[in-house]
Design an enzyme around this catalytic site. Structure first.
Site, short mmCIF file in Angstrom:
data_model
loop_
_atom_site.label_atom_id
_atom_site.label_comp_id
_atom_site.label_asym_id
_atom_site.label_seq_id
_atom_site.Cartn_x
_atom_site.Cartn_y
_atom_site.Cartn_z
N GLU A 275 0.84 -1.19 0.00
CA GLU A 275 0.00 0.00 0.00
C GLU A 275 0.88 1.24 0.00
OE1 GLU A 275 -3.23 0.06 2.67
OE2 GLU A 275 -3.91 -1.93 2.10
N ARG A 292 -1.78 -10.81 3.27
CA ARG A 292 -2.99 -11.62 3.15
C ARG A 292 -3.75 -11.20 1.91
NH1 ARG A 292 -6.51 -7.62 4.14
NH2 ARG A 292 -6.07 -6.10 5.79
#
Length: 453
Positions: A275, A292
């Site tokens: 991110e 994940r």
């Protein structure tokens, strides 16, 4: 190939994983709390076992009980989904020690990337740009004040552990820090049992851009484009899309290659997401890595043609990636809207029983849902009841299709955020792609002033 997988999760993601397992000929085992006994995913699985009471600590966060069920039901592997134990290194290690494959990265890598301070340092060493700030835990509020003076206001106070915006807040002055530091620290300790706090310069008017990566245990890796997740409220994503209208092909390649290089440097295996915050000059800064599957993974699937859950399973089974970077081609545009049981005016959770639930159909429309008519939304878990995903040949068509689909979305008995999603889709700035993480706050402010266009 794996023969039986236990899904250590609930709701729409459990149903989503079951669909892929069924396609691959893999048996599934569901685990559920007392509150979820009548949930769809329980009925869809091949086997289902009660974990305990409705509280997460009595059910979906009960690692020992989940592992004992996996062993008793002869499962090869556990898929953690997202949330709950999905980024818990101790759980991943316990699976390994019991001879159960954890569908995700190693425990050591998960622990490294699960701590924002440590991951920030690791990514900086791997060559990723990071937001100016401090790479150590702040000693106390006085230390925070001193660091902020050196960095320059505004700054972001952040909890080192966890996510979801918990323990995070902006500070525009010394007074803000003194008012919020101890409160944010207390929340972080309560939710994550870790009160370490650090600080970064606040990137103003940023976009939230993330890069999806896949890496196998044989040294192969690819990136699968980017997603834009700028439409957020209270640091929780509401609408996500792929690709981003703000990212050029050259920038996509630069970010993808940088993320992949960093993932390889830390020995990452399986699906992961980098991110980034991106400023108005297209400068990007590492924010965190999610070790994940992401809630928003469907938009990447829709434009790439890949089943990311299938790729996770194949990688965990020891297979090599069956495609190269050059083989990945992105087509069209996809948008996902998270459907929450919440008051659209206040964003407060709105639990209750759904009396009627009917999902829209149509070209390019996909529904990932965990609810049905008669389903009771409890206050024990996240309020997301479904995700509406729409694909189009371009962004304009995609927005139009989603707006049309929402007109046929039927849910009664509870309040939802569908009015907010409709409002966003009809907003001219959103249609132009002028989105930042402050978009919803600005929209709400304009509504209060009566100036929404």
């Amino acid at each position: 190939m794996l023969k039986k997988i236990l899904i250590a999760n609930r709701g729409e993601i459990a149903s989503r994983i079951i669909r892929t397992c069924r396609k691959m000929g893999i048996q599934t085992v569901a685990v559920y709390s007392e509150a979820d006994e009548q949930a769809s995913f329980v009925q869809e699985s091949d086997e289902a076992y009660l974990l305990g009471g409705p509280r997460p600590q009595d059910s979906y966060n009960n690692a020992a009980k989940i592992i004992s069920i996996a062993k008793a039901s002869a499962c090869d592997a556990i898929h953690p989904g997202y949330g709950f134990l999905s980024e818990n290194g101790d759980f991943a290690q316990a699976c390994e020690e019991e001879g159960i494959i954890f569908i995700g990265p190693s425990a050591d890598v998960m622990r490294l990337m699960g701590k924002k301070i440590e991951s920030r340092m690791a990514m900086e060493a791997a060559g990723l740009p990071v937001v100016p700030g401090v790479s150590h835990a702040l000693a106390d509020v006085e230390d925070a004040v001193r660091m902020a003076e050196g960095i320059g206001y505004p700054v972001m106070l952040k909890a080192s552990a966890g996510g979801g915006g918990i323990g995070m807040g902006a500070a525009f002055s010394e007074e803000d820090i003194r008012k919020s530091f101890e409160g944010q620290q207390k929340r972080a300790k309560m939710f994550f049992n870790d009160g370490d706090m650090f600080m970064e310069k606040m990137v103003e008017n940023p976009r939230h851009i993330e890069i999806q990566v896949l890496l196998d245990s044989h040294g192969n890796g690819v990136y699968v484009g980017e997603r834009e997740c700028s439409i957020q409220r209270r640091n929780q994503k509401v609408i996500e899309e792929a690709p981003s209208s703000f990212v050029s092909e050259a920038l996509r390649r630069e970010m993808g290659e940088a993320a992949l290089k960093a993932a390889k440097k830390i020995g990452y295996v399986n699906a992961g997401t980098f991110e980034f915050m991106m400023d108005e000059q297209h400068r990007y800064y590492f924010l965190e890595m999610n070790t994940r599957l992401q809630v928003e993974h469907p938009v990447t699937e829709e434009i790439s043609g890949l089943d990311l859950v299938e790729q996770q399973i194949r990688i965990a089974a020891g297979e090599r990636l069956a495609f190269s970077q050059e083989a990945i081609q992105l087509h069209g545009h996809a948008i996902e809207a998270r459907i929450y049981a919440e008051d659209p005016a206040t964003f407060f959770p709105a639990p209750g029983t759904i009396t009627h639930f009917k999902l829209p159909k149509g070209e390019g429309v996909r529904n990932d849902a965990g609810a049905k008519s008669g389903y009771t939304v409890t206050p024990f878990y996240d309020g997301m009841i479904a995700k509406l995903i729409v694909k189009g040949s371009n962004r304009t068509e995609c927005i139009s299709r989603m707006a049309a689909a929402l007109q046929h979305y039927e849910v009664t008995g509870i309040k939802t955020n569908i009015p907010l999603i409709n409002e966003i889709l009809s907003n001219e700035e959103f249609k132009k792609g002028n989105t930042t993480t402050g978009f919803i706050d600005l929209l709400q402010s304009k509504k209060e002033r009566g100036t929404v266009q």
